[in-house]
Write a protein that holds these residues in place. Sequence first.
Motif, PDB file in Angstrom:
ATOM      1  N   GLY A   1       3.579   9.707  -0.287  1.00 10.89           N
ATOM      2  CA  GLY A   1       3.598   9.900   1.155  1.00 10.89           C
ATOM      3  C   GLY A   1       2.429  10.743   1.608  1.00 10.89           C
ATOM      4  N   SER A   2       2.475  11.202   2.849  1.00 13.81           N
ATOM      5  CA  SER A   2       1.426  12.040   3.430  1.00 13.81           C
ATOM      6  C   SER A   2       2.052  13.353   3.878  1.00 13.81           C
ATOM      7  CB  SER A   2       0.756  11.327   4.609  1.00 13.81           C
ATOM      8  OG  SER A   2       0.088  10.146   4.166  1.00 13.81           O
TER       9      SER A   2
ATOM     10  N   ASN B   1      13.725   8.301 -23.233  1.00 19.73           N
ATOM     11  CA  ASN B   1      12.277   8.086 -23.162  1.00 19.73           C
ATOM     12  C   ASN B   1      11.926   6.624 -22.883  1.00 19.73           C
ATOM     13  OD1 ASN B   1      10.706  10.338 -23.126  1.00 19.73           O
ATOM     14  ND2 ASN B   1       9.836  10.045 -25.146  1.00 19.73           N
ATOM     15  N   ARG B   2      12.910   5.863 -22.446  1.00 22.56           N
ATOM     16  CA  ARG B   2      12.666   4.460 -22.108  1.00 22.56           C
ATOM     17  C   ARG B   2      11.910   4.371 -20.789  1.00 22.56           C
ATOM     18  NH1 ARG B   2      15.408   0.999 -18.803  1.00 22.56           N
ATOM     19  NH2 ARG B   2      17.014   2.611 -18.504  1.00 22.56           N
ATOM     20  N   VAL B   3      10.946   3.452 -20.707  1.00 24.62           N
ATOM     21  CA  VAL B   3      10.167   3.264 -19.481  1.00 24.62           C
ATOM     22  C   VAL B   3      11.064   2.628 -18.423  1.00 24.62           C
ATOM     23  CG1 VAL B   3       8.206   2.113 -18.410  1.00 24.62           C
ATOM     24  CG2 VAL B   3       7.987   3.072 -20.709  1.00 24.62           C
ATOM     25  N   VAL B   4      11.241   3.337 -17.315  1.00 25.40           N
ATOM     26  CA  VAL B   4      12.058   2.836 -16.216  1.00 25.40           C
ATOM     27  C   VAL B   4      11.207   2.071 -15.212  1.00 25.40           C
ATOM     28  CG1 VAL B   4      13.570   3.498 -14.308  1.00 25.40           C
ATOM     29  CG2 VAL B   4      13.709   4.710 -16.492  1.00 25.40           C
ATOM     30  N   GLU B   5      10.008   2.563 -14.974  1.00 22.60           N
ATOM     31  CA  GLU B   5       9.149   1.932 -13.965  1.00 22.60           C
ATOM     32  C   GLU B   5       7.693   2.258 -14.258  1.00 22.60           C
ATOM     33  OE1 GLU B   5       8.712   1.859  -9.056  1.00 22.60           O
ATOM     34  OE2 GLU B   5      10.312   3.005 -10.048  1.00 22.60           O
ATOM     35  N   ASN B   6       6.836   1.244 -14.083  1.00 16.94           N
ATOM     36  CA  ASN B   6       5.392   1.424 -14.177  1.00 16.94           C
ATOM     37  C   ASN B   6       4.791   1.432 -12.786  1.00 16.94           C
ATOM     38  OD1 ASN B   6       4.410   1.462 -17.047  1.00 16.94           O
ATOM     39  ND2 ASN B   6       5.665  -0.388 -17.140  1.00 16.94           N
ATOM     40  N   GLU B   7       3.940   2.407 -12.511  1.00 16.93           N
ATOM     41  CA  GLU B   7       3.293   2.512 -11.213  1.00 16.93           C
ATOM     42  C   GLU B   7       1.882   1.927 -11.289  1.00 16.93           C
ATOM     43  OE1 GLU B   7       4.747   3.452  -8.539  1.00 16.93           O
ATOM     44  OE2 GLU B   7       6.605   4.226  -9.410  1.00 16.93           O
ATOM     45  N   PRO B   8       1.266   1.638 -10.122  1.00 14.59           N
ATOM     46  CA  PRO B   8      -0.103   1.102 -10.129  1.00 14.59           C
ATOM     47  C   PRO B   8      -1.062   1.997 -10.897  1.00 14.59           C
ATOM     48  CG  PRO B   8       0.862   0.945  -7.941  1.00 14.59           C
ATOM     49  CD  PRO B   8       1.834   1.731  -8.778  1.00 14.59           C
ATOM     50  N   ALA B   9      -2.058   1.363 -11.535  1.00 11.24           N
ATOM     51  CA  ALA B   9      -2.993   2.092 -12.394  1.00 11.24           C
ATOM     52  C   ALA B   9      -4.161   2.691 -11.622  1.00 11.24           C
ATOM     53  CB  ALA B   9      -3.516   1.165 -13.485  1.00 11.24           C
ATOM     54  N   GLU B  10      -4.166   2.534 -10.314  1.00 14.38           N
ATOM     55  CA  GLU B  10      -5.254   3.085  -9.505  1.00 14.38           C
ATOM     56  C   GLU B  10      -4.705   3.526  -8.158  1.00 14.38           C
ATOM     57  OE1 GLU B  10      -9.210   1.216  -7.463  1.00 14.38           O
ATOM     58  OE2 GLU B  10      -9.102   1.010  -9.654  1.00 14.38           O
ATOM     59  N   ALA B  11      -5.266   4.584  -7.604  1.00 11.72           N
ATOM     60  CA  ALA B  11      -4.808   5.106  -6.314  1.00 11.72           C
ATOM     61  C   ALA B  11      -6.012   5.589  -5.516  1.00 11.72           C
ATOM     62  CB  ALA B  11      -3.815   6.247  -6.510  1.00 11.72           C
ATOM     63  N   THR B  12      -5.919   5.453  -4.204  1.00 10.19           N
ATOM     64  CA  THR B  12      -6.916   6.010  -3.287  1.00 10.19           C
ATOM     65  C   THR B  12      -6.183   6.893  -2.294  1.00 10.19           C
ATOM     66  OG1 THR B  12      -8.350   4.078  -3.492  1.00 10.19           O
ATOM     67  CG2 THR B  12      -8.730   5.533  -1.614  1.00 10.19           C
ATOM     68  N   GLU B  13      -6.507   8.166  -2.296  1.00 15.66           N
ATOM     69  CA  GLU B  13      -5.837   9.134  -1.433  1.00 15.66           C
ATOM     70  C   GLU B  13      -6.867  10.053  -0.797  1.00 15.66           C
ATOM     71  OE1 GLU B  13      -1.601   9.633  -3.819  1.00 15.66           O
ATOM     72  OE2 GLU B  13      -3.303  10.865  -4.415  1.00 15.66           O
ATOM     73  N   VAL B  14      -6.441  10.719   0.268  1.00 14.47           N
ATOM     74  CA  VAL B  14      -7.281  11.710   0.942  1.00 14.47           C
ATOM     75  C   VAL B  14      -6.640  13.072   0.722  1.00 14.47           C
ATOM     76  CG1 VAL B  14      -8.244  12.466   3.134  1.00 14.47           C
ATOM     77  CG2 VAL B  14      -8.067  10.024   2.644  1.00 14.47           C
ATOM     78  N   TRP B  15      -7.355  13.955   0.025  1.00 14.90           N
ATOM     79  CA  TRP B  15      -6.847  15.294  -0.278  1.00 14.90           C
ATOM     80  C   TRP B  15      -7.602  16.313   0.557  1.00 14.90           C
ATOM     81  CZ3 TRP B  15      -5.014  16.658  -5.845  1.00 14.90           C
ATOM     82  CH2 TRP B  15      -4.194  15.629  -6.338  1.00 14.90           C
TER      83      TRP B  15
ATOM     84  N   SER C   1      -4.053  21.598  -0.079  1.00 17.24           N
ATOM     85  CA  SER C   1      -3.204  21.892   1.081  1.00 17.24           C
ATOM     86  C   SER C   1      -2.594  20.642   1.724  1.00 17.24           C
ATOM     87  CB  SER C   1      -3.977  22.664   2.147  1.00 17.24           C
ATOM     88  OG  SER C   1      -4.988  21.867   2.721  1.00 17.24           O
ATOM     89  N   ALA C   2      -3.066  19.444   1.361  1.00 17.61           N
ATOM     90  CA  ALA C   2      -2.496  18.225   1.939  1.00 17.61           C
ATOM     91  C   ALA C   2      -2.897  17.017   1.107  1.00 17.61           C
ATOM     92  CB  ALA C   2      -2.944  18.034   3.389  1.00 17.61           C
ATOM     93  N   ILE C   3      -2.032  16.012   1.089  1.00 19.26           N
ATOM     94  CA  ILE C   3      -2.317  14.708   0.481  1.00 19.26           C
ATOM     95  C   ILE C   3      -1.934  13.639   1.490  1.00 19.26           C
ATOM     96  CG2 ILE C   3      -1.710  13.061  -1.343  1.00 19.26           C
ATOM     97  CD1 ILE C   3      -1.158  15.369  -3.185  1.00 19.26           C
ATOM     98  N   GLN C   4      -2.838  12.689   1.728  1.00 22.98           N
ATOM     99  CA  GLN C   4      -2.564  11.573   2.636  1.00 22.98           C
ATOM    100  C   GLN C   4      -2.869  10.258   1.932  1.00 22.98           C
ATOM    101  OE1 GLN C   4      -4.918  13.786   5.902  1.00 22.98           O
ATOM    102  NE2 GLN C   4      -3.701  12.299   7.062  1.00 22.98           N
ATOM    103  N   GLN C   5      -1.998   9.282   2.164  1.00 21.12           N
ATOM    104  CA  GLN C   5      -2.229   7.944   1.627  1.00 21.12           C
ATOM    105  C   GLN C   5      -3.184   7.181   2.532  1.00 21.12           C
ATOM    106  OE1 GLN C   5      -0.877   7.418  -1.435  1.00 21.12           O
ATOM    107  NE2 GLN C   5      -0.178   9.531  -1.122  1.00 21.12           N
TER     108      GLN C   5
ATOM    109  N   ALA D   1      -6.350   6.788   7.234  1.00 23.37           N
ATOM    110  CA  ALA D   1      -5.411   7.567   6.429  1.00 23.37           C
ATOM    111  C   ALA D   1      -4.078   7.660   7.155  1.00 23.37           C
ATOM    112  CB  ALA D   1      -5.973   8.960   6.158  1.00 23.37           C
ATOM    113  N   ALA D   2      -2.991   7.593   6.387  1.00 25.37           N
ATOM    114  CA  ALA D   2      -1.662   7.673   6.995  1.00 25.37           C
ATOM    115  C   ALA D   2      -1.469   9.050   7.631  1.00 25.37           C
ATOM    116  CB  ALA D   2      -0.593   7.443   5.933  1.00 25.37           C
ATOM    117  N   PRO D   3      -0.823   9.107   8.796  1.00 26.40           N
ATOM    118  CA  PRO D   3      -0.582  10.406   9.437  1.00 26.40           C
ATOM    119  C   PRO D   3       0.334  11.283   8.598  1.00 26.40           C
ATOM    120  CG  PRO D   3       0.671   8.673  10.528  1.00 26.40           C
ATOM    121  CD  PRO D   3      -0.237   7.987   9.557  1.00 26.40           C
ATOM    122  N   ILE D   4       0.152  12.579   8.756  1.00 34.66           N
ATOM    123  CA  ILE D   4       0.997  13.552   8.048  1.00 34.66           C
ATOM    124  C   ILE D   4       2.446  13.358   8.479  1.00 34.66           C
ATOM    125  CG2 ILE D   4       1.532  15.993   7.795  1.00 34.66           C
ATOM    126  CD1 ILE D   4      -0.954  15.326   6.299  1.00 34.66           C
ATOM    127  N   GLN D   5       3.337  13.201   7.509  1.00 34.30           N
ATOM    128  CA  GLN D   5       4.752  12.973   7.796  1.00 34.30           C
ATOM    129  C   GLN D   5       5.587  14.242   7.654  1.00 34.30           C
ATOM    130  OE1 GLN D   5       4.823  10.187   4.682  1.00 34.30           O
ATOM    131  NE2 GLN D   5       4.527   8.383   5.959  1.00 34.30           N
TER     132      GLN D   5
END
Length: 325
Positions: free
Chosen positions: A36-37, A292-306, A319-323, A59-63
């Motif tokens: 999230g943001s 230790n079983r894999v429940v879910e795999n997430e995308p291998a790449e991300a683009t975020e605004v920090w 101080s902030a992370i935005q998608q 960038a997604a607005p701060i939620q």
Amino acid sequence: MLTSTTRRKRTAALLALAAALTVAAPVVEARPGGGGSVGSRGSRTFNAPSATTTAPGTAAPIQRSQTQPGPGMSNPGMQAPNQGRRFGGGFFAGLLGAGLLGALIGGGFFGGLGGIASFLGLLLQVGLIVGLIVLAVRFFRRRQQPAGAGAPYARQGLDNGPDPRGQPGPGGMAAGGLGGMMGGGAQRPPQQRPVQIGPQDYQVFERILGDVQDAYSREDMVTLRNIATPEMAGYFEEELRANAARGIVNRISDVKLLQGDLAEAWGEGQAEYATVAMRYALKDVKLDRNTNRVVENEPAEATEVWTFVRGPGRPWTLSAIQQTA
């Protein structure tokens, strides 16, 4: 005395309502920030960062933020993440689930609900219930929303705010200055100044990116509190507790910055801020804590605004992370 058909109808109606509300809930991704943001960007918390080569979209607005809207600041409201991502989702997907449940209860999609007339009646009942819930939520949000909230998402203006290099716009007017002077003599937002960002700063930002992911994976709150603001550390702690309650652990490794560039850099008061777009690769999985079983795999790449902040004589902290779109 209730017949078995009537009981099935009532059970299906309750399951339809539960499914509609459950499917409509936002999908939370892994990684620090929960996909999230969240966080604070000083007086620019509710303004969109400038687009960059790394993150050309909006960038997604701060939620979630502890910053309250002030003079010259607009608040896009608490928007649900991933809203509109699924076609036909939310309420209608819940009804589809109810139909499948009805088929399991007996009689097929329509037969289990007592025919077309009964199904349409179910639609009307559930629609009215969900409508009342939505109206009630909106009413209480408006009662609790601070003054000035609910305004459209304000994007950084090119002609009245700093450019991505941190230089002031024409006339030296800080971002939001024009909006702060309008509206019946409202106070101006905090005075802003340009901040120069050098190679050493970029190295720190890249290091914090990796350190945050590593500490989050190890559930090391001591380290997270040292490299993030108390607000961001609080959000991370909430996410880790939620993972523990679900019996999962989020393992992140092999974090590598692929591309990054500066969106904005400015100072206000004694604080200095830098907002940076970063595209990075990672291995991101959710594991069952016991097996230790894999429940879910997430995308291998991300683009975020920090966004990073520092005070006089203090190091940069997150101080902030935005998608990004």
